[in-house]
Structures are given as C-alpha cells and as structure tokens.
Design a protein around this motif. Structure first.
Motif, PDB file in Angstrom:
ATOM      1  N   VAL A  94       0.130  -1.732   4.884  1.00 32.34           N
ATOM      2  CA  VAL A  94       1.249  -2.520   4.360  1.00 32.34           C
ATOM      3  C   VAL A  94       2.514  -1.660   4.284  1.00 32.34           C
ATOM      4  CG1 VAL A  94       2.114  -3.658   2.275  1.00 32.34           C
ATOM      5  CG2 VAL A  94      -0.136  -4.244   3.176  1.00 32.34           C
ATOM      6  N   ALA A  95       2.382  -0.426   3.809  1.00 34.17           N
ATOM      7  CA  ALA A  95       3.544   0.456   3.695  1.00 34.17           C
ATOM      8  C   ALA A  95       4.158   0.754   5.063  1.00 34.17           C
ATOM      9  CB  ALA A  95       3.148   1.756   3.005  1.00 34.17           C
ATOM     10  N   GLU A  96       3.332   0.802   6.087  1.00 37.52           N
ATOM     11  CA  GLU A  96       3.816   1.078   7.438  1.00 37.52           C
ATOM     12  C   GLU A  96       4.405  -0.169   8.098  1.00 37.52           C
ATOM     13  OE1 GLU A  96       1.768   2.035  11.714  1.00 37.52           O
ATOM     14  OE2 GLU A  96       0.971   3.100   9.979  1.00 37.52           O
ATOM     15  N   GLU A 106       2.722  -9.171  -0.123  1.00 38.93           N
ATOM     16  CA  GLU A 106       2.248  -8.980  -1.495  1.00 38.93           C
ATOM     17  C   GLU A 106       0.811  -8.492  -1.481  1.00 38.93           C
ATOM     18  OE1 GLU A 106       1.637 -11.658  -5.541  1.00 38.93           O
ATOM     19  OE2 GLU A 106       2.815 -12.462  -3.877  1.00 38.93           O
ATOM     20  N   GLU A 130      -6.613   2.141   2.609  1.00 38.32           N
ATOM     21  CA  GLU A 130      -6.065   1.964   3.951  1.00 38.32           C
ATOM     22  C   GLU A 130      -5.174   0.723   3.997  1.00 38.32           C
ATOM     23  OE1 GLU A 130      -5.404   2.616   8.142  1.00 38.32           O
ATOM     24  OE2 GLU A 130      -5.756   3.844   6.381  1.00 38.32           O
ATOM     25  N   SER A 131      -5.520  -0.316   3.264  1.00 39.90           N
ATOM     26  CA  SER A 131      -4.679  -1.516   3.194  1.00 39.90           C
ATOM     27  C   SER A 131      -3.292  -1.159   2.674  1.00 39.90           C
ATOM     28  CB  SER A 131      -5.305  -2.574   2.282  1.00 39.90           C
ATOM     29  OG  SER A 131      -6.601  -2.907   2.704  1.00 39.90           O
ATOM     30  N   HIS A 132      -3.240  -0.317   1.652  1.00 42.46           N
ATOM     31  CA  HIS A 132      -1.958   0.131   1.112  1.00 42.46           C
ATOM     32  C   HIS A 132      -1.149   0.849   2.195  1.00 42.46           C
ATOM     33  CE1 HIS A 132      -2.151  -0.606  -3.282  1.00 42.46           C
ATOM     34  NE2 HIS A 132      -3.459  -0.528  -3.099  1.00 42.46           N
ATOM     35  N   ARG A 133      -1.809   1.711   2.960  1.00 43.66           N
ATOM     36  CA  ARG A 133      -1.113   2.444   4.025  1.00 43.66           C
ATOM     37  C   ARG A 133      -0.615   1.498   5.117  1.00 43.66           C
ATOM     38  NH1 ARG A 133      -5.116   6.250   2.545  1.00 43.66           N
ATOM     39  NH2 ARG A 133      -6.618   5.459   4.062  1.00 43.66           N
ATOM     40  N   ARG A 155      -3.512  -2.246  13.523  1.00 39.05           N
ATOM     41  CA  ARG A 155      -2.080  -2.421  13.265  1.00 39.05           C
ATOM     42  C   ARG A 155      -1.401  -3.257  14.348  1.00 39.05           C
ATOM     43  NH1 ARG A 155      -3.687   1.912  10.487  1.00 39.05           N
ATOM     44  NH2 ARG A 155      -2.491   2.688   8.708  1.00 39.05           N
ATOM     45  N   ALA A 195       5.280  -3.363   6.705  1.00 38.16           N
ATOM     46  CA  ALA A 195       6.284  -4.177   5.999  1.00 38.16           C
ATOM     47  C   ALA A 195       7.722  -3.839   6.379  1.00 38.16           C
ATOM     48  CB  ALA A 195       6.071  -4.082   4.492  1.00 38.16           C
ATOM     49  N   PRO A 196       8.112  -2.563   6.456  1.00 37.65           N
ATOM     50  CA  PRO A 196       9.505  -2.265   6.808  1.00 37.65           C
ATOM     51  C   PRO A 196       9.894  -2.720   8.224  1.00 37.65           C
ATOM     52  CG  PRO A 196       8.461  -0.340   5.832  1.00 37.65           C
ATOM     53  CD  PRO A 196       7.389  -1.358   6.072  1.00 37.65           C
TER      54      PRO A 196
END
Length: 87
Positions: free
Chosen positions: A25-27, A38, A20-23, A71, A29-30
């Motif tokens: 960050v992917a959402e 990082e 979920e952390s990966h998701r 979020r 960061a942009p």
C-alpha cells in the motif's frame, strides 16, 4: 463523477503477511493519487461476511485478491478501475 475508486485492504495486527500489505500500500498508493486507499482492521464489527481471511484486497466493493497480490497485477486492476470510473 459519483464517488471515488476505493481500495480497502483488510488486515490484522497478528497477521505476519499483513506487514507486506502495509509495504504494498505504501508503495502503490502514491502512484494513484486519485485512488482512496484504506487499511481496515479485520476485526471491525461491521465487516462484510464475504471477507473471511487476511489480507483481503477489495477494489470498489469487489474482492480482487485473497492474500497479497503481485504489485504489477494490483497496478493493472487499479488502472482499469480508474479508467472505467472516468467513463
């Protein structure tokens, strides 16, 4: 402006909630191109001693969440840090 606003997210490969952390960050960061983000392996030898669990979110050296944050709360923390950085 000295440095950048930086978000470090400490994770482990075997951590089920780190997916979920990966998701997150992917959402997120942009949305903040001026933010350096990082994902950091929890098992790095030079990990700060105050990082003791995963996931841990560290914004400009300050722990802002143990576990995955909502979020909207993360967005607010980042926006505030970026605003303060501009001053």
């Amino acid at each position: 402006m000295p440095g950048m606003v930086k978000l470090l997210v400490y994770i482990r490969e075997d951590c089920w909630s780190c997916a979920e952390s990966h998701r997150i960050v992917a959402e997120i960061a942009p949305e903040f191109p001026q933010l350096a983000v990082e994902l950091v392996d929890f098992d790095v030898p030079d990990r700060p001693q105050n990082i003791f669990a995963v996931p841990t979110y560290v914004l400009n050296g300050r722990i802002i969440s143990l576990g995955n944050p909502y979020r909207d709360e993360l967005r607010k923390e980042i926006a505030t840090a970026l605003e303060n950085h501009q001053m």
